[in-house]
Write a protein that holds these residues in place. Structure first.
Motif, PDB file in Angstrom:
ATOM      1  N   ASN A   9       0.811  -1.217   0.000  1.00  0.00           N
ATOM      2  CA  ASN A   9       0.000   0.000   0.000  1.00  0.00           C
ATOM      3  C   ASN A   9       0.846   1.270   0.000  1.00  0.00           C
ATOM      4  O   ASN A   9       0.340   2.349   0.298  1.00  0.00           O
ATOM      5  CB  ASN A   9      -0.948  -0.005   1.198  1.00  0.00           C
ATOM      6  CG  ASN A   9      -2.022  -1.058   1.056  1.00  0.00           C
ATOM      7  OD1 ASN A   9      -2.360  -1.460  -0.061  1.00  0.00           O
ATOM      8  ND2 ASN A   9      -2.553  -1.518   2.163  1.00  0.00           N
ATOM      9  N   CYS A 119      -8.148  -4.255  -3.186  1.00  0.00           N
ATOM     10  CA  CYS A 119      -9.437  -3.650  -2.882  1.00  0.00           C
ATOM     11  C   CYS A 119     -10.360  -3.828  -4.089  1.00  0.00           C
ATOM     12  O   CYS A 119      -9.918  -3.749  -5.241  1.00  0.00           O
ATOM     13  CB  CYS A 119      -9.236  -2.168  -2.574  1.00  0.00           C
ATOM     14  SG  CYS A 119     -10.757  -1.269  -2.198  1.00  0.00           S
ATOM     15  N   CYS A 124      -9.107   2.217  -6.713  1.00  0.00           N
ATOM     16  CA  CYS A 124      -8.215   2.159  -5.558  1.00  0.00           C
ATOM     17  C   CYS A 124      -7.070   1.205  -5.866  1.00  0.00           C
ATOM     18  O   CYS A 124      -7.256   0.185  -6.514  1.00  0.00           O
ATOM     19  CB  CYS A 124      -8.985   1.667  -4.325  1.00  0.00           C
ATOM     20  SG  CYS A 124      -7.995   1.546  -2.829  1.00  0.00           S
ATOM     21  N   LEU A 128      -5.811  -5.441   0.924  1.00  0.00           N
ATOM     22  CA  LEU A 128      -6.308  -5.758   2.252  1.00  0.00           C
ATOM     23  C   LEU A 128      -5.971  -7.195   2.595  1.00  0.00           C
ATOM     24  O   LEU A 128      -5.768  -8.022   1.711  1.00  0.00           O
ATOM     25  CB  LEU A 128      -7.819  -5.539   2.335  1.00  0.00           C
ATOM     26  CG  LEU A 128      -8.673  -6.454   1.450  1.00  0.00           C
ATOM     27  CD1 LEU A 128      -9.654  -7.215   2.317  1.00  0.00           C
ATOM     28  CD2 LEU A 128      -9.417  -5.623   0.428  1.00  0.00           C
ATOM     29  N   TRP A 139     -13.205  -4.403   0.560  1.00  0.00           N
ATOM     30  CA  TRP A 139     -12.610  -3.084   0.417  1.00  0.00           C
ATOM     31  C   TRP A 139     -11.499  -2.880   1.432  1.00  0.00           C
ATOM     32  O   TRP A 139     -11.551  -3.389   2.551  1.00  0.00           O
ATOM     33  CB  TRP A 139     -13.669  -2.003   0.601  1.00  0.00           C
ATOM     34  CG  TRP A 139     -14.758  -2.130  -0.407  1.00  0.00           C
ATOM     35  CD1 TRP A 139     -14.672  -1.851  -1.740  1.00  0.00           C
ATOM     36  CD2 TRP A 139     -16.086  -2.599  -0.187  1.00  0.00           C
ATOM     37  NE1 TRP A 139     -15.871  -2.107  -2.353  1.00  0.00           N
ATOM     38  CE2 TRP A 139     -16.767  -2.565  -1.421  1.00  0.00           C
ATOM     39  CE3 TRP A 139     -16.786  -3.029   0.929  1.00  0.00           C
ATOM     40  CZ2 TRP A 139     -18.078  -2.946  -1.567  1.00  0.00           C
ATOM     41  CZ3 TRP A 139     -18.102  -3.412   0.788  1.00  0.00           C
ATOM     42  CH2 TRP A 139     -18.738  -3.370  -0.459  1.00  0.00           C
ATOM     43  N   CYS A 140     -10.527  -2.059   1.049  1.00  0.00           N
ATOM     44  CA  CYS A 140      -9.426  -1.736   1.962  1.00  0.00           C
ATOM     45  C   CYS A 140      -9.951  -0.968   3.156  1.00  0.00           C
ATOM     46  O   CYS A 140      -9.434  -1.098   4.262  1.00  0.00           O
ATOM     47  CB  CYS A 140      -8.349  -0.937   1.232  1.00  0.00           C
ATOM     48  SG  CYS A 140      -8.923   0.675   0.640  1.00  0.00           S
ATOM     49  N   CYS A 145     -13.676   3.245   0.581  1.00  0.00           N
ATOM     50  CA  CYS A 145     -14.013   2.523  -0.653  1.00  0.00           C
ATOM     51  C   CYS A 145     -15.366   1.825  -0.567  1.00  0.00           C
ATOM     52  O   CYS A 145     -16.124   1.825  -1.532  1.00  0.00           O
ATOM     53  CB  CYS A 145     -12.913   1.519  -0.985  1.00  0.00           C
ATOM     54  SG  CYS A 145     -11.409   2.340  -1.540  1.00  0.00           S
TER      55      CYS A 145
END
Length: 159
Positions: A9, A119, A124, A128, A139-140, A145
Protein backbone atom coordinates in the motif's frame (compact mmCIF):
# COMPACT_ATOMS: atom_id res chain seq x y z
CA UNK A 1 2.09 -9.30 7.68
CA UNK A 2 1.41 -5.68 8.57
CA UNK A 3 4.73 -4.66 7.02
CA UNK A 4 3.78 -6.55 3.85
CA UNK A 5 0.50 -4.61 3.64
CA UNK A 6 2.40 -1.39 4.27
CA UNK A 7 4.71 -2.23 1.38
CA UNK A 8 1.88 -3.16 -0.99
CA UNK A 9 0.00 0.00 0.00
CA UNK A 10 3.00 2.31 -0.35
CA UNK A 11 1.80 3.64 -3.74
CA UNK A 12 -1.74 4.90 -3.12
CA UNK A 13 -3.73 7.25 -5.30
CA UNK A 14 -4.55 10.45 -3.43
CA UNK A 15 -6.99 12.71 -5.28
CA UNK A 16 -6.13 10.84 -8.48
CA UNK A 17 -2.38 11.35 -8.04
CA UNK A 18 0.06 8.59 -7.15
CA UNK A 19 1.96 9.04 -3.89
CA UNK A 20 4.99 6.74 -3.65
CA UNK A 21 6.36 6.33 -0.12
CA UNK A 22 9.51 4.75 -1.59
CA UNK A 23 9.82 7.21 -4.47
CA UNK A 24 12.19 9.79 -3.07
CA UNK A 25 15.41 8.76 -1.30
CA UNK A 26 14.69 10.53 2.01
CA UNK A 27 11.09 9.32 2.33
CA UNK A 28 12.00 5.83 1.16
CA UNK A 29 14.89 5.60 3.62
CA UNK A 30 12.55 6.70 6.42
CA UNK A 31 9.96 4.08 5.37
CA UNK A 32 12.62 1.34 5.30
CA UNK A 33 14.03 2.26 8.71
CA UNK A 34 10.51 2.35 10.21
CA UNK A 35 10.10 -1.23 8.99
CA UNK A 36 13.44 -2.50 10.29
CA UNK A 37 15.60 -1.80 7.26
CA UNK A 38 18.76 0.19 6.67
CA UNK A 39 17.39 2.81 4.30
CA UNK A 40 20.18 2.44 1.73
CA UNK A 41 19.63 3.12 -1.97
CA UNK A 42 20.29 -0.54 -2.82
CA UNK A 43 17.69 -1.60 -0.27
CA UNK A 44 15.11 0.85 -1.66
CA UNK A 45 15.71 -0.40 -5.18
CA UNK A 46 15.05 -3.99 -4.09
CA UNK A 47 12.01 -2.94 -2.04
CA UNK A 48 10.47 -1.22 -5.06
CA UNK A 49 11.19 -4.30 -7.18
CA UNK A 50 9.68 -6.58 -4.52
CA UNK A 51 6.62 -4.33 -4.12
CA UNK A 52 5.89 -4.29 -7.84
CA UNK A 53 6.40 -8.05 -8.21
CA UNK A 54 4.28 -8.82 -5.14
CA UNK A 55 1.55 -6.46 -6.34
CA UNK A 56 1.36 -8.28 -9.68
CA UNK A 57 1.36 -11.70 -7.99
CA UNK A 58 -1.40 -10.76 -5.53
CA UNK A 59 -3.50 -9.32 -8.36
CA UNK A 60 -3.01 -12.53 -10.35
CA UNK A 61 -1.23 -10.70 -13.17
CA UNK A 62 2.05 -12.61 -12.69
CA UNK A 63 2.89 -16.10 -11.43
CA UNK A 64 4.70 -16.44 -8.08
CA UNK A 65 7.82 -17.49 -10.02
CA UNK A 66 8.54 -13.79 -10.69
CA UNK A 67 9.58 -13.57 -7.03
CA UNK A 68 12.38 -16.14 -7.46
CA UNK A 69 15.14 -13.61 -8.34
CA UNK A 70 14.50 -11.82 -5.05
CA UNK A 71 15.35 -15.03 -3.19
CA UNK A 72 18.58 -15.89 -5.02
CA UNK A 73 21.34 -16.62 -2.53
CA UNK A 74 19.00 -16.53 0.46
CA UNK A 75 19.25 -19.20 3.13
CA UNK A 76 17.27 -19.92 6.27
CA UNK A 77 19.31 -21.61 8.96
CA UNK A 78 17.55 -23.49 11.77
CA UNK A 79 18.80 -22.88 15.30
CA UNK A 80 17.69 -24.56 18.49
CA UNK A 81 17.30 -22.06 21.33
CA UNK A 82 15.91 -22.31 24.85
CA UNK A 83 12.56 -21.17 23.38
CA UNK A 84 12.55 -23.85 20.67
CA UNK A 85 13.33 -23.72 16.96
CA UNK A 86 14.23 -20.38 15.40
CA UNK A 87 15.03 -19.71 11.76
CA UNK A 88 17.80 -17.24 10.96
CA UNK A 89 17.73 -15.52 7.60
CA UNK A 90 21.07 -15.31 5.74
CA UNK A 91 21.02 -12.72 3.00
CA UNK A 92 22.99 -9.60 2.06
CA UNK A 93 22.01 -6.76 4.45
CA UNK A 94 20.52 -4.59 1.69
CA UNK A 95 18.25 -7.47 0.58
CA UNK A 96 16.95 -8.57 4.00
CA UNK A 97 13.82 -6.38 4.11
CA UNK A 98 12.72 -7.27 0.56
CA UNK A 99 13.29 -10.97 1.31
CA UNK A 100 11.28 -10.66 4.52
CA UNK A 101 8.40 -9.19 2.49
CA UNK A 102 8.46 -12.11 0.06
CA UNK A 103 8.53 -14.54 3.00
CA UNK A 104 5.63 -12.66 4.64
CA UNK A 105 3.64 -13.06 1.40
CA UNK A 106 4.43 -16.79 1.38
CA UNK A 107 3.36 -17.03 5.03
CA UNK A 108 0.10 -15.22 4.28
CA UNK A 109 -0.59 -17.56 1.36
CA UNK A 110 0.05 -20.57 3.56
CA UNK A 111 -1.75 -19.43 6.72
CA UNK A 112 -4.52 -17.33 5.17
CA UNK A 113 -4.87 -18.51 1.56
CA UNK A 114 -6.76 -16.10 -0.69
CA UNK A 115 -7.18 -13.48 2.03
CA UNK A 116 -4.53 -11.08 0.79
CA UNK A 117 -6.16 -9.31 -2.13
CA UNK A 118 -6.64 -5.98 -3.88
CA UNK A 119 -9.44 -3.65 -2.88
CA UNK A 120 -12.61 -4.27 -4.92
CA UNK A 121 -12.85 -0.55 -5.75
CA UNK A 122 -11.46 -0.28 -9.29
CA UNK A 123 -10.26 3.26 -8.58
CA UNK A 124 -8.21 2.16 -5.56
CA UNK A 125 -4.73 0.67 -5.61
CA UNK A 126 -4.67 -0.56 -2.04
CA UNK A 127 -4.67 -4.12 -0.73
CA UNK A 128 -6.31 -5.76 2.25
CA UNK A 129 -5.74 -8.82 4.38
CA UNK A 130 -9.16 -10.25 5.19
CA UNK A 131 -9.09 -11.50 8.75
CA UNK A 132 -12.86 -11.85 9.00
CA UNK A 133 -14.40 -15.20 9.80
CA UNK A 134 -16.55 -15.20 6.67
CA UNK A 135 -13.69 -14.18 4.33
CA UNK A 136 -15.94 -11.71 2.55
CA UNK A 137 -14.13 -8.38 2.99
CA UNK A 138 -13.96 -6.54 -0.30
CA UNK A 139 -12.61 -3.08 0.42
CA UNK A 140 -9.43 -1.74 1.96
CA UNK A 141 -11.63 0.59 4.01
CA UNK A 142 -15.35 0.31 4.51
CA UNK A 143 -15.46 4.01 5.42
CA UNK A 144 -13.84 5.08 2.16
CA UNK A 145 -14.01 2.52 -0.65
CA UNK A 146 -16.96 0.55 0.70
CA UNK A 147 -19.06 3.67 1.15
CA UNK A 148 -18.17 4.95 -2.32
CA UNK A 149 -19.11 1.66 -3.95
CA UNK A 150 -22.39 1.42 -2.06
CA UNK A 151 -23.23 5.02 -2.97
CA UNK A 152 -22.50 4.28 -6.67
CA UNK A 153 -24.77 1.23 -6.63
CA UNK A 154 -27.53 3.17 -4.85
CA UNK A 155 -27.27 6.02 -7.36
CA UNK A 156 -27.39 3.57 -10.28
CA UNK A 157 -30.52 1.89 -8.84
CA UNK A 158 -32.36 5.17 -8.28
CA UNK A 159 -31.60 6.73 -11.67
Amino acid sequence: MDALLDLLNSRPLVNGEEQDALGDPAGGARWAREHGGLGSRAELELLREARDALRDVVRGESPPAVLRPLLDGVHQIPEITSDGLRWTLRTPPHARLAVEMVLAWAGAEQQLPGRLRPCANDECRLFLLDRSRANRARWCSMAVCGNREKARRHYARTR
